[in-house]
Every structure is written in C-alpha cells, then in structure tokens.
Motif scaffolding. Structure first.
Motif, short mmCIF file in Angstrom:
data_model
loop_
_atom_site.label_atom_id
_atom_site.label_comp_id
_atom_site.label_asym_id
_atom_site.label_seq_id
_atom_site.Cartn_x
_atom_site.Cartn_y
_atom_site.Cartn_z
N THR A 151 55.44 -60.87 -46.69
CA THR A 151 56.63 -60.39 -45.68
C THR A 151 58.04 -60.99 -46.21
O THR A 151 59.30 -60.42 -46.09
N LYS B 260 59.28 -58.85 -48.44
CA LYS B 260 59.48 -57.53 -48.10
C LYS B 260 58.98 -56.21 -48.59
O LYS B 260 59.38 -55.32 -49.03
N ASN C 82 53.28 -54.42 -36.06
CA ASN C 82 54.58 -54.24 -36.07
C ASN C 82 55.12 -53.24 -37.32
O ASN C 82 56.15 -53.37 -37.86
N SER D 201 59.85 -47.53 -44.70
CA SER D 201 59.82 -48.03 -43.26
C SER D 201 58.81 -49.34 -43.20
O SER D 201 59.06 -50.50 -42.61
N GLU E 292 60.77 -52.45 -44.77
CA GLU E 292 61.68 -53.07 -43.80
C GLU E 292 61.16 -53.77 -42.65
O GLU E 292 61.59 -54.59 -42.19
N ALA E 293 59.72 -53.19 -42.33
CA ALA E 293 59.08 -53.96 -41.22
C ALA E 293 58.50 -55.27 -41.61
O ALA E 293 58.45 -56.28 -40.76
N ALA F 72 61.34 -57.82 -41.69
CA ALA F 72 61.78 -58.20 -40.38
C ALA F 72 61.00 -59.30 -39.84
O ALA F 72 61.33 -59.94 -38.86
N SER G 95 59.77 -61.74 -41.75
CA SER G 95 59.84 -62.76 -42.73
C SER G 95 60.58 -63.94 -41.84
O SER G 95 61.46 -63.76 -41.03
#
Length: 367
Positions: free
Chosen positions: A279, A282, A308, A340, A343-344, A347, A349
C-alpha cells in the motif's frame, strides 16, 4: 537513550523492528537487537549495521509433543541470557515486534521493571504478543480490531498502524528499473511469497511466465532461498529459459523497495508487513493468504484490502496456474482497473505509522 529491540523469524516481524531501530538511531539512540541465533534476523540485522546478540530460542509446538521439553529448555536459557544482557546494556525501553524470540526478551524486561512496548502487525494477534500484552506497558496495533483479542485494559492500547522502512517510500522509478536491469517502458509483474518464499505460488506460475514472454511483460520473482533451485528446474522443464532478460528470478532481495517500485502489479502473500509495503508503494495486488497462518490471520488481512478495492483475493484452495493467469490478465490488460486499484492501495497507506510508534516510545520513556 538506549533501546533493546526484539522480533524475528520472518521479515514480517524483522522489518518493522528495523524501521523503529533506524528511526531511533537517527535520533541518537543506542540500539541493541536481540534475536534468534539461527533465523533470518541473525543475518539481516547485522547487515543493517545494528549490534546483534543471538539467543538460542525455539518455538513452542502448537500441539503436545516431546518437542515441548526441548523448547522449554532452550527458551529458559534464552530468558536468563536476556536478563544478563538487559542488566549489562541498561536500556530505557524494550520493544518487541512479535515472533517467538520476543517472548523471553520482553518478559525478562518487564520482570526487571523496564519500560516495555510491543507491536502487533496482524488483524489477529500472534500468541507471543497475546501473552506479553498482560505484562507490558504499551500495546501498539496496526489493525484496531486486533484489540478485541487482548484481555487487557484499553488504556494500554495505541493504534499506530504498521511501521514501514522509510526507504520504501518515494523511490525513483527509473533508478528502480536500472538497479534490477529492467526496461521502464514494459509492464512488470512482481511475484513474492514473503521473506521465506512460498512454494505453492512458485508451483503455479508456468502459465503466467508463458503469457509474460509472449506479451513482452517483465517478471520479478522472489522465490525464497530454499525454493530457488526447484523453481529454476521447473521452468526449464517447461521449456522456459530463466536467463531471459525479461525474467528476474531472485532468491532473496534486501532492496525490496526497487522491486515494489518497478512493479505494476504484485502477487503476494498477505502478511501485514508485506501489505503495508504494497500500500505504501501504491500498487495493485493479487493476494494469496497462507492457509496455515495462525487463526487464518492472513485471510483477514487480505479481506481488508479487497474490501477497499485495492486487491483481488485468491485463496490457496482455489489456486491454479490458469486461475492465477486469468486474475492477472483481468487487471494488467485493463488500464482503468489497474489505476483504480493502485489509487485504492495508496489511500490505505499509513505513511505516518512509524512516527506514531516512535511518539508512543518517546512519551513512555519520558514518563
């Protein structure tokens, strides 16, 4: 200030401990690391330039057997050696990050009246931390829900997240590709079974390798030291040349930040430390939890990311070469889905986790 840090057996316990050690060292703390004399930490910690003392610890068997006698003998020796080392080093705090080696060290510290902190990485705590939680001053958690499994005062608990080594963050992509001799313009798949490797994953990658070679996709495969030769033989048996430039097959990689940065998608186990690094980088992932993990805690970890939208969950019971390839293609061939999921992951992290844990340690030692 001085700190004794302990934790080991797997990278999942060692790397959070090293993250804390490095940060405290940067603040001019003196560090002594106590670990097993025969597990991974006995090589990794000295290589990271920390003073290391090995203890002859052994894990307690989960089932009743004659091994329990040997385990009690070795752990008793480790406990008394830990007392000796603590009295000599005179630490201001003792910090444990899990693994059976942390048991005798943190317990010895608590009985000697030293300030003590433990950190639990997983959604379901390990047996060592569950036992130690009763005698330590602070229990730091990655997952808040892990607190439900500790029969202790909530005043002891702090939610810090999982500390990640600072070097994992913000690695230059071009440098990462250069260090691994990869091309920046090609998609890259990272396969890792954790610090010890995962034979079950290695056994189901032939179709993925064939697909990658046919579609000009690069693979970084961290096989684990004991599985490296088996993987090479398997690939050769299927007519795949492991020396091809697109393929980077490595038994163990200390500079994990380069592999994480170079990857577009990651196939991995679901240990908490590995997930924190994913995470933090990313990256989209396909997670294959270790089915033998205590209380199935890796499945719980993976479900948190899946919920998530950051990962696809693939259980060992469903794993095959064809299914793994299909899961990869669903992501890597769909730019929007890849974006996506990445990006999730970002988020989720927790870049301030290390600072939070250090703050807990500093506040405790100032009281």
């Amino acid at each position: 200030m001085k700190a004794i840090i302990t934790g080991g057996g797997t990278g999942g316990h060692i790397y959070p401990a090293l993250a804390v050690a490095e940060e405290l060292k940067n603040k001019d703390w003196e560090i002594l690391y106590l670990g097993s004399d025969y597990r991974m930490e006995s090589e990794i910690v000295p290589a990271a330039n920390f003073n290391f003392e090995g203890l002859a610890v052994r894990p307690l068997p989960r089932k009743i057997s004659t091994k329990i006698i040997s385990s009690i003998f070795y752990n008793s020796k480790a406990f008394f050696r830990a007392i000796k080392l603590i009295l000599e080093f005179k630490p201001d705090v003792i910090i444990g990050t899990g693994g059976f080696v942390a048991g005798p060290v943190v317990l010895a510290g608590a009985l000697l009246g030293k300030k003590t902190v433990i950190h639990e990485q997983n959604a379901y705590p390990g047996i060592t931390n569950k036992l130690l939680a009763r005698v330590v001053d602070r229990v730091c958690l990655n997952f808040p829900e892990a607190g439900e499994y500790f029969n202790i005062s909530q005043k002891k608990i702090r939610i810090t997240g999982n500390p990640v080594r600072p070097r994992i963050f913000n690695v230059d992509s071009e440098r990462a590709h250069q260090e691994l001799n990869l091309q920046t313009e090609l998609k890259t798949i990272l396969i890792t079974g954790g610090s010890l490797g995962a034979e079950v994953i290695n056994q189901n990658v032939v179709e993925l390798y064939q697909y990658a070679l046919q579609n000009n996709i690069q693979i970084i495969h961290l096989s684990g030291k004991k599985n490296y030769s088996l993987l090479i033989d398997q690939l050769k048996k299927w007519g795949i040349d492991p020396e091809k430039p697109q393929l980077k097959i490595i038994d163990y990689l200390d500079e994990m930040e380069y592999a994480l940065t170079a990857a577009d998608i990651i196939i991995a186990r679901a240990g908490a430390t590995g997930l924190s690094e994913i995470t933090s980088s990313k990256k989209a992932s396909i997670l294959i939890p270790f089915a033998g993990a205590a209380e199935n805690h890796q499945l719980l970890n993976a479900q948190a990311l899946q919920k998530n939208g950051a990962a696809v969950l693939l259980e060992e019971s469903e794993l095959s070469g064809r299914i793994l390839l299909d899961k990869v293609r669903e992501i890597i061939e769909d730019e929007e889905k890849l974006r996506s999921m990445s990006e999730a992951a970002g988020a989720l992290s927790q870049e301030d986790s290390l600072k939070k844990l250090i703050k807990v340690i500093e506040k405790l030692t100032s009281e």
